[in-house]
Design an enzyme around this catalytic site. Structure first.
Site, PDB file in Angstrom:
ATOM      1  N   ARG A  99      15.200 -26.887  23.957  1.00 32.13           N
ATOM      2  CA  ARG A  99      15.183 -26.032  23.065  1.00 32.13           C
ATOM      3  C   ARG A  99      13.908 -26.058  22.125  1.00 32.13           C
ATOM      4  O   ARG A  99      13.321 -25.145  21.978  1.00 32.13           O
ATOM      5  CB  ARG A  99      16.241 -26.327  21.967  1.00 32.13           C
ATOM      6  CG  ARG A  99      17.509 -25.877  22.492  1.00 32.13           C
ATOM      7  CD  ARG A  99      18.799 -26.192  21.644  1.00 32.13           C
ATOM      8  NE  ARG A  99      20.090 -26.127  21.996  1.00 32.13           N
ATOM      9  CZ  ARG A  99      21.162 -26.896  21.918  1.00 32.13           C
ATOM     10  NH1 ARG A  99      21.209 -27.922  21.302  1.00 32.13           N
ATOM     11  NH2 ARG A  99      22.414 -26.503  22.391  1.00 32.13           N
ATOM     12  N   PHE A 119      24.857 -16.969  27.893  1.00 33.80           N
ATOM     13  CA  PHE A 119      25.731 -18.226  27.592  1.00 33.80           C
ATOM     14  C   PHE A 119      25.257 -19.032  26.481  1.00 33.80           C
ATOM     15  O   PHE A 119      25.036 -20.285  26.637  1.00 33.80           O
ATOM     16  CB  PHE A 119      25.389 -18.835  28.913  1.00 33.80           C
ATOM     17  CG  PHE A 119      25.571 -18.375  30.378  1.00 33.80           C
ATOM     18  CD1 PHE A 119      26.955 -17.952  30.922  1.00 33.80           C
ATOM     19  CD2 PHE A 119      24.541 -17.608  31.033  1.00 33.80           C
ATOM     20  CE1 PHE A 119      26.959 -17.281  32.042  1.00 33.80           C
ATOM     21  CE2 PHE A 119      24.855 -16.940  32.006  1.00 33.80           C
ATOM     22  CZ  PHE A 119      26.109 -16.668  32.739  1.00 33.80           C
ATOM     23  N   ASP A 128      27.745 -14.319  24.817  1.00 32.25           N
ATOM     24  CA  ASP A 128      28.373 -15.250  25.498  1.00 32.25           C
ATOM     25  C   ASP A 128      30.043 -14.383  25.513  1.00 32.25           C
ATOM     26  O   ASP A 128      30.046 -13.758  24.850  1.00 32.25           O
ATOM     27  CB  ASP A 128      28.611 -16.587  24.471  1.00 32.25           C
ATOM     28  CG  ASP A 128      29.164 -17.553  25.262  1.00 32.25           C
ATOM     29  OD1 ASP A 128      28.624 -18.715  25.147  1.00 32.25           O
ATOM     30  OD2 ASP A 128      30.597 -17.515  25.372  1.00 32.25           O
ATOM     31  N   SER A 129      30.618 -14.856  26.599  1.00 28.89           N
ATOM     32  CA  SER A 129      31.939 -14.038  26.637  1.00 28.89           C
ATOM     33  C   SER A 129      32.998 -14.454  25.740  1.00 28.89           C
ATOM     34  O   SER A 129      33.870 -13.808  25.648  1.00 28.89           O
ATOM     35  CB  SER A 129      32.446 -14.176  28.206  1.00 28.89           C
ATOM     36  OG  SER A 129      32.473 -15.503  28.503  1.00 28.89           O
ATOM     37  N   ALA A 165      29.532 -10.399  22.131  1.00 25.65           N
ATOM     38  CA  ALA A 165      30.592 -11.004  22.954  1.00 25.65           C
ATOM     39  C   ALA A 165      30.858 -10.092  24.155  1.00 25.65           C
ATOM     40  O   ALA A 165      31.579  -9.215  24.188  1.00 25.65           O
ATOM     41  CB  ALA A 165      31.884 -10.849  22.076  1.00 25.65           C
ATOM     42  N   ASP A 198      21.704 -20.192  30.755  1.00 29.95           N
ATOM     43  CA  ASP A 198      22.302 -21.671  30.859  1.00 29.95           C
ATOM     44  C   ASP A 198      23.735 -21.583  31.028  1.00 29.95           C
ATOM     45  O   ASP A 198      24.549 -21.769  30.121  1.00 29.95           O
ATOM     46  CB  ASP A 198      21.915 -22.207  29.405  1.00 29.95           C
ATOM     47  CG  ASP A 198      22.340 -23.605  29.536  1.00 29.95           C
ATOM     48  OD1 ASP A 198      22.529 -24.399  30.543  1.00 29.95           O
ATOM     49  OD2 ASP A 198      22.643 -24.218  28.399  1.00 29.95           O
ATOM     50  N   CYS A 224      23.989 -26.922  35.414  1.00 32.97           N
ATOM     51  CA  CYS A 224      24.358 -28.173  35.047  1.00 32.97           C
ATOM     52  C   CYS A 224      25.411 -28.648  35.886  1.00 32.97           C
ATOM     53  O   CYS A 224      26.037 -29.619  35.518  1.00 32.97           O
ATOM     54  CB  CYS A 224      24.703 -28.413  33.639  1.00 32.97           C
ATOM     55  SG  CYS A 224      26.037 -26.957  33.469  1.00 32.97           S
TER      56      CYS A 224
HETATM   57  N1  SAH Z   1      23.593 -22.668  26.246  1.00 32.97           N
HETATM   58  C1  SAH Z   1      24.343 -23.338  25.594  1.00 32.97           C
HETATM   59  C2  SAH Z   1      25.625 -24.182  26.029  1.00 32.97           C
HETATM   60  C3  SAH Z   1      25.979 -23.084  27.311  1.00 32.97           C
HETATM   61  S1  SAH Z   1      27.867 -23.521  27.699  1.00 32.97           S
HETATM   62  C4  SAH Z   1      23.885 -24.171  24.322  1.00 32.97           C
HETATM   63  O1  SAH Z   1      22.769 -24.421  24.244  1.00 32.97           O
HETATM   64  O2  SAH Z   1      24.659 -24.781  23.452  1.00 32.97           O
HETATM   65  C5  SAH Z   1      28.488 -22.167  28.654  1.00 32.97           C
HETATM   66  C6  SAH Z   1      28.917 -20.875  27.772  1.00 32.97           C
HETATM   67  O3  SAH Z   1      28.863 -19.808  28.892  1.00 32.97           O
HETATM   68  C7  SAH Z   1      30.136 -20.958  27.286  1.00 32.97           C
HETATM   69  O4  SAH Z   1      30.120 -20.826  25.873  1.00 32.97           O
HETATM   70  C8  SAH Z   1      30.901 -20.147  27.767  1.00 32.97           C
HETATM   71  O5  SAH Z   1      31.953 -19.147  26.957  1.00 32.97           O
HETATM   72  C9  SAH Z   1      30.076 -19.001  28.326  1.00 32.97           C
HETATM   73  N2  SAH Z   1      30.095 -18.105  29.526  1.00 32.97           N
HETATM   74  C10 SAH Z   1      30.980 -18.581  30.718  1.00 32.97           C
HETATM   75  N3  SAH Z   1      30.992 -17.659  31.739  1.00 32.97           N
HETATM   76  C11 SAH Z   1      30.591 -16.387  30.961  1.00 32.97           C
HETATM   77  C12 SAH Z   1      30.008 -15.188  31.206  1.00 32.97           C
HETATM   78  N4  SAH Z   1      30.595 -14.693  32.535  1.00 32.97           N
HETATM   79  N5  SAH Z   1      29.459 -14.291  30.472  1.00 32.97           N
HETATM   80  C13 SAH Z   1      29.174 -14.797  29.170  1.00 32.97           C
HETATM   81  N6  SAH Z   1      29.402 -15.962  28.917  1.00 32.97           N
HETATM   82  C14 SAH Z   1      29.756 -16.847  29.617  1.00 32.97           C
END
Ligand code: SAH
Length: 396
Positions: free
Chosen positions: A216, A232, A254-255, A280, A300, A340
């Site tokens: 970050r 994400f 994020d979903s 969302a 991510d 990850c």
């Molecule tokens: N980048 C974030 C951590 C990501 S964790 C940080 O720095 O804190 C992964 C995230 O992806 C979760 O919040 C989950 O809700 C979201 N996610 C998973 N599949 C998804 C999709 N198809 N579309 C959107 N979000 C998704």
């Protein structure tokens, strides 16, 4: 010595002598005495020499080692205090324990801190414990006591093991406080001076993705005047850094509705929420209707492969996601892309990203190779502890 002992087959002592922390079931010649999952056992070389002590489990990883050598300590009060004191001192030396502008850090990173199966994240004056093995689950009272002795000013210890401890070893496990209680108020932590609300009780994992701290900071260097898309986003870590660094606009996706609420809340803690929009929505569908409108995109996603058997599909998933992302980057823009998945090596990840750039028809160069931060250390003897990989690409 523990009452039960495990004797290894001839030649199977080598990896333990190099301090690799796992004994696989196939390496065992015999088990003597009674031991149930999660209890400590002493491990002996074929000739009877004591190699160390670890937590027993009946699976493919039969022992997770806690201490090595003929004088290996039994995991009792003094053991936990010493391990956690070492772990705390390392983080203190890294400037993460609240003396500067950061008070959120990983205090125990499993094998990387000589504590296989144990994760502890600290959020200011609250520690969140996650046991991934029956042994660590059983040790929670010791761990909570040691935390109180080692972390100055600790107000509460929350156990969040219900989703991570093997279900058979702890049927009906419930999350809850091992010491202290909820303050009933919003809990704000500081990461490099940025403020974030953390909710360990209802949030994903232990509540916050601490492992992206350094990445970050790197993003903040590139964000000024750029149009940033953070996909994400979870609690909006990258979004907050981009906003405070002076990004022209930041879109977060994020979903999970809950994640978007938290992202909006964290964006509101900056003075720049007017430049932020959160969606969302599924990332793949979001990316479909955008047209080269971002100068910097963060991808991510959650781990696409949790096991080796899922690796091939995961690589296809990373490729597909990155094709979609790269297509939406304006010429000369940057891509911050991550995996990850522990089973996906940097080499394989880079191959998937290269294939994505080719398919998207966009030449790209690697500016940075990224990994997890220093409070997620990797034991030299257990390279499997490295899981986070990232690339920063300049996309033509
Ligand atoms: N980048 C974030 C951590 C990501 S964790 C940080 O720095 O804190 C992964 C995230 O992806 C979760 O919040 C989950 O809700 C979201 N996610 C998973 N599949 C998804 C999709 N198809 N579309 C959107 N979000 C998704």
């Amino acid at each position: 010595m523990t009452s039960a002992t495990i004797t290894l087959k001839p030649g199977k002592d080598q990896s333990l002598r190099r301090r690799h922390p796992w004994v696989f079931s196939g390496a065992i010649a015999r088990l003597q005495g009674e031991v149930v999952e999660g209890e400590a056992v002493t491990v002996l070389a074929h000739g009877g020499e004591v190699l160390g002590v670890g937590h027993y489990a009946p699976g493919s990883i039969a022992v997770r080692m806690l201490d090595f050598g003929p004088d290996a300590q039994l995991p009792e009060a003094a053991f936990w205090e010493e391990k956690l004191r070492n772990a705390y001192q390392l983080r203190q030396g890294l400037g993460l324990t609240g003396q500067g502008n950061t008070n959120v850090y990983r205090l125990a990173h499993a094998e990387g801190d000589g504590l296989p199966g144990l994760i502890i994240d600290v959020y200011g004056d609250v520690a969140v414990v996650q046991a991934h093995s029956a042994g660590m689950y059983r040790a929670r009272p010791h761990i909570a006591a040691a935390l109180q002795a080692v972390v100055p000013g600790l107000r509460a210890v929350y156990d969040k093991s219900a989703e991570t401890v093997p279900a058979k070893a702890a049927p009906g496990a419930q999350n809850g406080y091992l010491f202290g209680e909820s303050s009933g108020q919003e809990h704000i932590v500081h990461e490099n001076g940025h403020r974030f609300v953390v909710d360990w009780e209802t949030g994903q994992k232990t509540g916050f993705f601490i492992d992206q701290r350094d990445n970050r900071s790197l993003l903040a260097r590139y964000a000024p005047s750029r149009r940033v898309l953070n996909t994400f986003c979870y609690t909006g870590g990258f979004s907050v850094y981009a906003l405070e660094a002076g990004a022209e606009l930041v879109h977060s996706v994020d979903s999970s509705k809950k994640a978007i609420e938290l992202t909006d809340r964290n964006a509101a803690l900056t003075d720049h929420a007017d430049r932020h929009e959160a969606y969302a929505q599924d990332v793949f569908s979001f990316l479909k209707d955008r047209h080269n409108q971002y100068d910097l995109i963060v991808l991510d996603p959650p781990a696409f492969a949790k096991h080796l058997s899922a690796r091939h599909n995961a690589l296809m998933g990373y490729k597909r996601l990155n094709v979609a992302g790269i297509k939406q980057i304006a010429p000369g823009g940057l891509l911050f892309t991550f995996s990850c998945s522990q089973v996906v090596s940097m080499e394989l990840f880079e191959g998937a990203i290269m294939a994505a750039a080719i398919e998207a028809g966009r030449p790209a160069r690697i500016l940075h190779r990224l990994t997890q931060p220093a409070d997620h250390p990797v034991s030299l003897f257990h390279p499997e502890g490295e899981y986070l990989k990232g690339l920063v690409l300049a996309v033509e």
